[in-house]
Design a protein around this motif. Structure first.
Motif: not given
Ligand code: TYD
Length: 210
Positions: A71-96
């Motif tokens: 999860r840590a790798q996914l957040v930093e390498q993929v999710i945060r960069p996409h969100l900071s470009q204003g995109g929408v992230v759809l993630c199949d399972r996460y912290a919950d």
């Protein structure tokens, strides 16, 4: 906008996320579809360790930490960069999923887990979480039919029942973030509910296609 999809086994999340992603892209949104565990090269290696049927001796604490590492790798390498470009992230399972499976399923202390999850995610929380809720027996039967049975699917029925109840409890605790959708009806009905929930949230957030 960070949207996560949760639910017990066989709830059809993956199919619904795929259709939703396509729909949003047609509307012009910049959509990233990813999944946990995995979603990065490092995460995919961790995923194969987690799911390997040979690893029956894996201790629940080991399992927890491997999920967080992915999860840590996914957040930093993929999710945060996409969100900071204003995109929408759809993630199949996460912290919950960690709270439901390791917390409610394996009965690991929820407070301790929440702390570990905060560390792994650097505090990144979803804006919206869709729970595709389904009776455990129905879900496991669907799952067995699809093949690809993994080490975690093989936990007993009581474990999966606790997981489902865990998701429902989490959804009740944070009603502003969660939308619960009944995943028992035919896929087109479920898909319509998924789209409606997401479009409503995008409209409330004033988020038009980027
Ligand atoms: P996967 O094969 O991706 O299928 P699905 O998401 O469609 O069920 O399996 C992911 C498995 O990992 C699933 O059994 C839930 C489990 N899991 C956890 O136990 N904890 C977690 O933190 C995550 C992300 C998943």
């Amino acid at each position: 906008m960070f949207i996560t999809f949760e639910g017990p086994e066989g709830s059809g999340k993956t199919t619904h996320i795929r259709s939703l992603a396509e729909h949003l892209r047609q509307l012009g949104y910049n959509v990233l579809h990813t999944r946990e565990p995995g979603g990065t090269e490092i995460g995919d290696q961790i995923r194969s360790v987690l799911f390997d049927m040979k690893n029956k001796a894996m201790h629940p604490r080991t399992e927890i930490l491997l999920f967080q590492a992915s999860r840590a790798q996914l957040v930093e390498q993929v999710i945060r960069p996409h969100l900071s470009q204003g995109g929408v992230v759809l993630c199949d399972r996460y912290a919950d999923s960690t709270l439901a499976y390791q917390g409610y399923g394996h009965k690991v202390d929820l407070e301790a887990l929440a702390e570990i999850v905060r560390f792994a995610t650097g505090g990144l929380k979803p804006d919206l979480t869709l729970l595709l809720d389904l009776d455990v027996e129905v879900g496991l039967a669907r799952r067995a039919q699809q093949g690809g049975w993994n080490r975690l699917d093989a936990y007993d029925l009581e474990f999966h029942r606790r997981v489902r109840q865990g998701f429902l409890a989490l959804a009740r605790q944070e009603p502003a973030r969660w939308v619960t959708i009944d995943a028992a009806p035919p896929p087109e009905i479920v898909q319509a509910a998924v789209k409606a929930a997401v479009m409503e949230r995008l409209a409330i957030a004033g988020k038009s296609p980027a």
